[in-house]
Design an enzyme around this catalytic site. Structure first.
Site, short mmCIF file in Angstrom:
data_model
loop_
_atom_site.label_atom_id
_atom_site.label_comp_id
_atom_site.label_asym_id
_atom_site.label_seq_id
_atom_site.Cartn_x
_atom_site.Cartn_y
_atom_site.Cartn_z
N HIS A 254 0.85 -1.20 0.00
CA HIS A 254 0.00 0.00 0.00
C HIS A 254 0.87 1.24 0.00
CE1 HIS A 254 0.66 -0.57 4.32
NE2 HIS A 254 0.15 0.62 4.59
N HIS B 126 1.32 3.96 1.89
CA HIS B 126 1.82 4.72 3.05
C HIS B 126 3.34 4.87 3.00
CE1 HIS B 126 -1.95 3.95 5.76
NE2 HIS B 126 -2.11 4.97 4.94
N ASP C 185 5.62 4.82 5.14
CA ASP C 185 6.45 3.87 5.90
C ASP C 185 6.47 2.49 5.23
OD1 ASP C 185 3.68 3.59 6.86
OD2 ASP C 185 4.50 2.20 8.34
N HIS C 186 5.92 2.41 4.00
CA HIS C 186 5.99 1.17 3.22
C HIS C 186 6.64 1.39 1.85
CE1 HIS C 186 3.39 -1.16 6.02
NE2 HIS C 186 3.18 0.09 6.41
N HIS D 107 -7.46 -0.93 5.42
CA HIS D 107 -6.44 -0.03 5.97
C HIS D 107 -6.22 1.12 4.97
CE1 HIS D 107 -2.87 1.20 8.18
NE2 HIS D 107 -2.15 1.14 7.06
N ASP E 216 -0.16 -3.97 6.24
CA ASP E 216 -0.83 -3.51 7.46
C ASP E 216 -2.27 -4.02 7.53
OD1 ASP E 216 1.49 -2.17 8.07
OD2 ASP E 216 0.66 -0.15 7.80
N HIS F 212 4.67 -4.56 10.93
CA HIS F 212 4.98 -3.83 12.18
C HIS F 212 5.10 -4.77 13.37
CE1 HIS F 212 4.34 0.34 10.73
NE2 HIS F 212 3.42 -0.20 9.93
FE FE Z 1 2.54 0.82 8.23
ZN ZN Z 2 -0.01 1.59 6.64
#
Ligand code: FE
Ligand code: ZN
Length: 242
Positions: A57, A59, A61-62, A115, A134, A172
């Site tokens: 996805h 985001h 942080d990915h 998400h 996530d 995570h």
């Molecule tokens: Fe994440």
């Molecule tokens: Zn995420």
């Protein structure tokens, strides 16, 4: 077929990037590189060259390491079709029902919206492994930022069709917080109480607690065990407020 080598790289405060290497083809892919440098360093140390990035996805942080890893390696970046415009470094878009390969290892793409609206997962059925981003965590599920409890319930039900032994690679280390919450909504679950104790010990020793397995989640994850979308939504809201 030789087994995939799957390496966990902890980055940022609680992200895991997964480095996946096929020894037969020498192809190496990265799932959700939040950052580039530790991923490139890990691949270098093992003598592996990254040939692809697979994103679950959009985001940051990915996807934050996408551009720098591509600049260094020339790898191909595979992204969820519905989020392509939010991942500027994308080369190829995939969606539910598509197949992607690492050497001879085939992954089925699943649509798992909730998400984020275009979130996907990568299921290596023959390898007994799924990269869920996530969507599912150990004893938890992702927040419903762009989707509904109904969608997340459907995702959990589908994950629940997999064999107990299937390894679940989430993005995570949320396990301890999830376990502490889970016991509050499922107080009579002995397997859950035992797992909380194990996780407390593991985290106190600085150990990672993922990947998890579908079997462990079936026994202890209140979101996978929720009997309805309404119940999943209720406990997700409680966790958000916790
Ligand atoms: Fe994440
Ligand atoms: Zn995420």
């Amino acid at each position: 077929m030789a087994q995939l080598d799957i390496v966990r790289i902890p980055v940022l405060s609680d992200n895991y990037v997964w480095l996946v290497h096929d020894p037969e083809s020498s192809e190496t892919m990265v799932v959700d590189p939040a950052v580039a440098d530790p991923v490139l360093a890990e691949a270098d140390a093992r003598g592996w060259t990254i040939t692809a990035i697979w994103n679950t996805h959009w985001h940051p942080d990915h996807t934050g390491g996408n551009a720098a890893i591509k600049a260094k390696t020339g790898c191909e970046i595979i992204v969820p079709a519905a989020e392509r415009e939010r991942i500027p470094s994308a080369d190829r878009s995939v969606a539910g029902g598509d197949h992607v390969q690492l050497g001879a290892h085939v992954a089925d793409v699943w649509d798992v919206p909730a998400h984020t609206a275009g979130h996907i997962a990568y299921h290596f059925a023959d390898d007994g492994a799924i990269f869920v981003g996530d969507t599912m965590f150990a004893m938890g599920c992702g927040r419903l930022f762009e989707g509904t409890a109904e969608q997340m319930f459907a995702n959990m039900q589908r994950l629940g069709t997999l064999d107990d032994a299937t390894r679940v690679y989430c993005a995570h280390e949320y396990t301890l917080s999830n376990a502490r919450f889970a016991v509050t909504v499922d107080p009579g679950n002995d397997a859950l109480a035992a797992r909380l104790a194990e996780v407390e010990a593991a985290r106190a020793a600085g150990e990672a607690t993922v990947p998890t397995t579908i079997g462990a989640e079936r026994a202890t994850n209140p979101f996978l065990r929720a009997p309805s979308a309404a119940e999943l939504g209720r406990i997700r809201a409680l966790k958000d407020a916790a």
